[in-house]
Motif scaffolding. Structure first.
Motif, mmCIF file in Angstrom:
data_model
loop_
_atom_site.group_PDB
_atom_site.id
_atom_site.type_symbol
_atom_site.label_atom_id
_atom_site.label_comp_id
_atom_site.label_asym_id
_atom_site.label_seq_id
_atom_site.Cartn_x
_atom_site.Cartn_y
_atom_site.Cartn_z
ATOM 1 N N GLY A 48 25.634 10.680 -37.687
ATOM 2 C CA GLY A 48 25.333 11.384 -38.542
ATOM 3 C C GLY A 48 25.096 11.406 -39.987
ATOM 4 N N ALA A 49 24.698 9.869 -40.283
ATOM 5 C CA ALA A 49 24.512 9.529 -41.813
ATOM 6 C C ALA A 49 23.296 10.269 -42.529
ATOM 7 C CB ALA A 49 24.012 7.762 -41.316
ATOM 8 N N LYS A 50 23.956 10.616 -43.683
ATOM 9 C CA LYS A 50 22.327 11.412 -44.666
ATOM 10 C C LYS A 50 21.496 10.781 -44.697
ATOM 11 C CE LYS A 50 24.605 14.789 -44.389
ATOM 12 N NZ LYS A 50 23.850 16.394 -43.216
ATOM 13 N N THR A 51 21.853 9.211 -45.110
ATOM 14 C CA THR A 51 20.855 8.677 -44.797
ATOM 15 C C THR A 51 19.558 7.877 -43.880
ATOM 16 O OG1 THR A 51 20.488 6.171 -45.585
ATOM 17 C CG2 THR A 51 22.080 5.994 -44.727
ATOM 18 N N HIS A 52 18.602 7.570 -44.043
ATOM 19 C CA HIS A 52 17.657 7.627 -43.584
ATOM 20 C C HIS A 52 17.284 6.119 -43.478
ATOM 21 C CE1 HIS A 52 17.835 11.615 -42.061
ATOM 22 N NE2 HIS A 52 17.780 11.933 -42.806
ATOM 23 N N GLN A 53 17.213 5.441 -44.471
ATOM 24 C CA GLN A 53 16.335 4.066 -44.640
ATOM 25 C C GLN A 53 16.722 3.035 -43.511
ATOM 26 O OE1 GLN A 53 18.590 2.692 -48.099
ATOM 27 N NE2 GLN A 53 17.082 2.515 -49.473
ATOM 28 N N VAL A 54 18.040 3.217 -42.821
ATOM 29 C CA VAL A 54 17.591 2.198 -41.986
ATOM 30 C C VAL A 54 17.056 2.437 -40.790
ATOM 31 C CG1 VAL A 54 19.441 1.057 -39.629
ATOM 32 C CG2 VAL A 54 20.250 2.076 -42.050
ATOM 33 N N ILE A 55 16.664 3.073 -40.629
ATOM 34 C CA ILE A 55 15.313 3.672 -39.594
ATOM 35 C C ILE A 55 13.928 3.977 -39.820
ATOM 36 C CG2 ILE A 55 14.498 6.152 -38.290
ATOM 37 C CD1 ILE A 55 17.130 5.058 -37.118
ATOM 38 N N VAL A 56 13.706 3.894 -41.489
ATOM 39 C CA VAL A 56 12.041 3.538 -42.043
ATOM 40 C C VAL A 56 12.390 1.749 -42.234
ATOM 41 C CG1 VAL A 56 11.043 3.160 -44.228
ATOM 42 C CG2 VAL A 56 12.820 4.890 -43.546
ATOM 43 N N GLU A 57 13.299 1.056 -42.656
ATOM 44 C CA GLU A 57 13.333 0.004 -42.377
ATOM 45 C C GLU A 57 13.079 -0.968 -40.718
ATOM 46 O OE1 GLU A 57 16.840 -1.729 -43.800
ATOM 47 O OE2 GLU A 57 16.369 -0.504 -46.094
ATOM 48 N N ILE A 58 13.208 0.064 -40.320
ATOM 49 C CA ILE A 58 13.277 -0.446 -39.001
ATOM 50 C C ILE A 58 11.762 -0.055 -37.984
ATOM 51 C CG2 ILE A 58 14.093 -0.753 -36.101
ATOM 52 C CD1 ILE A 58 17.003 0.349 -37.198
ATOM 53 N N ALA A 59 11.178 1.006 -38.304
ATOM 54 C CA ALA A 59 10.370 1.065 -38.164
ATOM 55 C C ALA A 59 8.911 1.085 -38.644
ATOM 56 C CB ALA A 59 10.870 2.897 -38.083
ATOM 57 N N CYS A 60 8.832 0.393 -40.187
ATOM 58 C CA CYS A 60 8.070 0.347 -41.353
ATOM 59 C C CYS A 60 7.969 -1.373 -41.003
ATOM 60 C CB CYS A 60 7.829 0.593 -42.534
ATOM 61 S SG CYS A 60 7.870 2.984 -42.211
ATOM 62 N N THR A 61 9.498 -2.630 -41.410
ATOM 63 C CA THR A 61 8.860 -3.626 -41.734
ATOM 64 C C THR A 61 8.899 -3.834 -40.516
ATOM 65 O OG1 THR A 61 11.141 -3.865 -41.974
ATOM 66 C CG2 THR A 61 10.102 -2.677 -44.075
ATOM 67 N N ARG A 62 9.037 -3.941 -39.469
ATOM 68 C CA ARG A 62 9.223 -4.844 -38.354
ATOM 69 C C ARG A 62 7.736 -4.456 -37.715
ATOM 70 N NH1 ARG A 62 14.116 -4.324 -40.762
ATOM 71 N NH2 ARG A 62 15.843 -4.510 -39.260
ATOM 72 N N SER A 63 7.185 -5.477 -36.696
ATOM 73 C CA SER A 63 6.028 -5.343 -36.204
ATOM 74 C C SER A 63 5.969 -4.134 -34.867
ATOM 75 C CB SER A 63 4.914 -7.214 -35.705
ATOM 76 O OG SER A 63 5.843 -7.347 -34.539
ATOM 77 N N SER A 64 5.035 -4.070 -34.673
ATOM 78 C CA SER A 64 4.649 -3.176 -33.784
ATOM 79 C C SER A 64 5.732 -3.794 -32.803
ATOM 80 C CB SER A 64 3.288 -3.036 -33.103
ATOM 81 O OG SER A 64 2.362 -2.299 -34.421
ATOM 82 N N HIS A 65 5.563 -5.211 -31.898
ATOM 83 C CA HIS A 65 6.145 -5.404 -30.687
ATOM 84 C C HIS A 65 7.370 -5.672 -31.043
ATOM 85 C CE1 HIS A 65 6.684 -7.987 -26.946
ATOM 86 N NE2 HIS A 65 7.412 -9.420 -27.782
#
Length: 265
Positions: A48-65
């Motif tokens: 339940g972390a308050k930071t959402h940075q990890v999700i942003v990184e996974i969703a935005c810096t990886r390719s669609s595949h």
């Protein structure tokens, strides 16, 4: 890498601290990229972390595949979907944005529709002017357009309205949604600069943010670390390796430097 003998006395706690960090970065490095992303994402939603940075990184810096593979790995490993967990652990505008990002499968080509870029730049400008950052079309653009198309749109925004869009999203620096929105834009459009900033804040913080430092080095070592290091040197006038060596010790320092690679590479 030689494992040093455990010291006795007052140095023992520091030794244990650095050793624990070394074990974590080794653990992350042993995973394949989709496994690593699934593991990191689950840590966030599980705690339940308050930071959402990890999700942003996974969703935005990886390719669609790459994102799709991470979602499949998450499903196989935890018997539920990443999008389900993201929806459960977030609320309101943050949920709307992050859920759209993790469920995206954007086009990876370089083709750009300049007419669309101009019209959507105007749409974003109007919504920012009206303080409607949560407007569905704004999120839709960031979550579905190709990165090339988003870059074209935001470049036109700057040319037409005289300022980068992120600078117009700073009305309330304490607004969590605006922070995530700015991070999303940076991660999508200039990932090397985005990761340089994460590293700079992690190292320059009073008491190094080892979680962020470990995560970025472990996840980017085999992809764009060279570009990130170039940005770091340009922004900070010292190399990332020098900064790591100054702030870390022991096997943890050795692992970070090994993954970051030589400054001459």
């Amino acid at each position: 890498m030689a494992i040093k003998l455990k010291p006795q006395g007052p140095r023992c706690k520091r030794f244990e601290f650095w050793t624990k960090l070394a074990k974590r970065i080794v653990l992350l490095w042993t995973y394949d990229p989709p496994e690593r992303d699934a593991f990191l994402a689950n840590e966030i939603v599980k705690n339940g972390a308050k930071t959402h940075q990890v999700i942003v990184e996974i969703a935005c810096t990886r390719s669609s595949h790459e994102l799709l593979l991470a979602r499949k790995e998450y499903h196989a490993r935890y018997q539920k979907s990443l999008e389900e967990d993201v929806a459960n652990y977030t609320t309101d505008d943050v949920r709307k944005l992050l859920w759209a990002l993790v469920t995206s499968y954007r086009y990876e080509g370089e083709e750009v529709d300049m007419s669309l870029a101009k019209s959507e730049a105007k749409l974003i400008y109007d919504k920012i002017k009206e303080n409607l950052y949560d407007y569905d079309d704004f999120i839709r653009i960031l979550a579905t357009r190709s990165k090339a198309q988003i870059n074209a749109t935001l470049n036109h925004y700057k040319d037409e309205f005289g300022q980068e869009v992120c600078k117009n999203l700073k009305a309330d620096p304490n607004d969590e949604f605006l922070k995530i929105l700015r991070a999303t834009i940076k991660a999508l459009t200039v990932p090397a600069k985005y990761f340089e900033r994460v590293l700079r804040l992690a190292i320059n913080k009073q008491g190094t943010d080892e979680d962020a430092l470990t995560r970025v080095v472990a996840t980017r070592a085999e992809f764009d670390m060279k570009a990130i290091k170039e940005e770091y040197k340009k922004r900070n006038s010292v190399s990332l390796n020098e900064a790591i060596a100054k702030d870390t010790r022991g096997d943890y320092e050795d692992m970070l430097l090994a993954l970051a690679g030589s400054d001459d590479a």
